[in-house]
Design a protein around this motif. Structure first.
Motif, mmCIF file in Angstrom:
data_model
loop_
_atom_site.group_PDB
_atom_site.id
_atom_site.type_symbol
_atom_site.label_atom_id
_atom_site.label_comp_id
_atom_site.label_asym_id
_atom_site.label_seq_id
_atom_site.Cartn_x
_atom_site.Cartn_y
_atom_site.Cartn_z
ATOM 1 N N THR A 245 0.812 -1.206 0.000
ATOM 2 C CA THR A 245 0.000 0.000 0.000
ATOM 3 C C THR A 245 0.847 1.257 0.000
ATOM 4 O O THR A 245 0.588 2.214 -0.734
ATOM 5 N N ALA B 187 2.401 1.770 -3.371
ATOM 6 C CA ALA B 187 1.416 2.154 -4.372
ATOM 7 C C ALA B 187 1.103 3.635 -4.279
ATOM 8 O O ALA B 187 0.835 4.290 -5.282
ATOM 9 N N THR C 217 -0.660 0.962 -10.768
ATOM 10 C CA THR C 217 -1.628 1.537 -9.842
ATOM 11 C C THR C 217 -2.050 2.927 -10.314
ATOM 12 O O THR C 217 -1.433 3.528 -11.205
ATOM 13 N N LEU C 218 -3.077 3.457 -9.674
ATOM 14 C CA LEU C 218 -3.477 4.831 -9.942
ATOM 15 C C LEU C 218 -2.354 5.806 -9.634
ATOM 16 O O LEU C 218 -2.156 6.795 -10.350
ATOM 17 N N CYS D 84 -8.678 -2.690 -9.175
ATOM 18 C CA CYS D 84 -8.831 -1.908 -7.940
ATOM 19 C C CYS D 84 -8.996 -2.837 -6.738
ATOM 20 O O CYS D 84 -8.377 -2.640 -5.690
ATOM 21 N N GLU E 265 -5.351 -1.959 -5.193
ATOM 22 C CA GLU E 265 -5.374 -0.557 -4.787
ATOM 23 C C GLU E 265 -5.650 -0.420 -3.291
ATOM 24 O O GLU E 265 -6.391 -1.212 -2.716
ATOM 25 N N CYS F 127 -11.962 4.293 -5.678
ATOM 26 C CA CYS F 127 -11.058 4.425 -6.823
ATOM 27 C C CYS F 127 -11.760 5.125 -7.980
ATOM 28 O O CYS F 127 -11.168 5.975 -8.659
#
Length: 323
Positions: free
Chosen positions: A148, A151, A199-200, A225, A229, A236
């Motif tokens: 996490t 990311a 990832t975003l 997601c 994510e 998201c």
């Protein structure tokens, strides 16, 4: 050939659902399009591949015009997808990529994407989808998705090999974005588990590297997601809304990158579709089941009623709210 009257898309929501041809690889393209129209889909995610509108075969312009006429007759919208496994190299899955060490190999992928932009313009497509590719095996420190914290901050794990890969990616996408700008077709980059751009947060890193060009958009895969994510899928969607140009959807489980039929994973879909409706997103939301072509017509028939049921659970007025 005629098709049956299309079922009415139920409910007040503005969402438009499609199905990906990479999940109908055992069907001729015309048969796949007719099937989706008969089932009531609003459109199709058309993967350019040797069995479905080969972008490298002679006469592609004429074949594209024929497909455009067929889509218009059937009332189907389209997004062009470029995730064919072996369209460039029969021995390397998704190879060559935008990250290959060899500049000539990267150029082959760039050429494919520029061809895809031209085809998308001729089809009247909503967007062209693409992804970064994985780090070359001799450069990748790990194939595992980031945790996490990583990311949320791609620079936290930066190393010279990754820096070079990001540079290659930005350089390779520049002429594609120029073509997309000229054609008026957004390029929608997909964060893909295991890829450099996973990832975003990685998408935003690329956006900053490129100087935030207007033609650069995002493909959001709802299953991805759920897979990795830090935010839940509905959150998201809200976070991605300003850049959202294409949506893929399927079920998935946390930590497992396996595209699953609806109901076989962990995603709660009504909140996801509510969030998507609230953003004002009007392009296609495309079912992505690329490993289920052996029963593609079955899963296409099952998926749309599931999505309609989930969409009917959106509270009245949600489609007019803001994220």
């Amino acid at each position: 050939m005629t098709t049956a009257p299309r079922p009415t898309n139920p409910g007040p929501h503005p969402l438009r659902f499609g199905y990906g041809t990479n999940g109908l690889a055992d069907l001729r393209l015309d048969d796949a399009l007719a099937l989706l129209a008969d089932l009531g889909y609003d459109g199709v995610g058309l993967t350019l591949d040797h069995m479905h509108l080969d972008p490298l075969a002679p006469g592609v312009a004429a074949r594209t015009r024929k497909v455009a006429r067929r889509l218009d007759t059937l009332g189907l919208g389209v997004t062009v997808e470029t995730g064919a496994r072996y369209v460039l190299d029969p021995r390397r899955k998704h190879g060559p990529s935008l990250l290959d060490p060899d500049a000539a190999d990267r150029a082959r992928r760039v050429d494919l994407l520029i061809r895809a932009v031209r085809i998308a313009a001729d089809l009247g497509a909503h967007a062209v989808h693409c992804f970064s590719g994985v780090l070359p095996a001799d450069r990748a420190a790990t194939a595992n998705p980031p945790n996490t914290a990583e990311a949320a901050n791609p620079a936290a794990t930066a190393n010279p090999a990754e820096d070079a890969a990001w540079k290659h990616l930005a350089e390779a996408l520049t002429p594609v974005l120029d073509a997309a700008t000229h054609a008026g077709i957004p390029l929608a980059v997909e964060p893909e588990p295991g890829h450099l751009l996973a990832t975003l947060a990685d998408f935003h890193h690329l956006r900053r590297l490129l100087g935030d060009p207007p033609a650069l958009g995002l493909t959001l895969d709802i299953g991805h997601c759920q897979c990795l994510e830090p935010l839940p899928p509905a959150d998201c969607v809200r976070a991605a809304a300003p850049w959202l140009r294409h949506v893929q959807i399927e079920d998935m489980r946390r930590g497992h990158h396996e595209h699953l039929p609806f109901g076989d994973g962990e995603i709660d879909f009504p909140p996801v579709l509510e969030a998507l409706a609230a953003t004002g997103y009007q392009a296609l939301t495309v079912v992505e089941l690329p490993r289920h072509s052996h029963a593609g017509p079955h899963f296409a028939a099952q998926s749309l009623p599931f999505l309609h049921r989930a969409a009917r659970a959106i509270p009245a007025g949600a489609e007019g709210s803001t994220p």
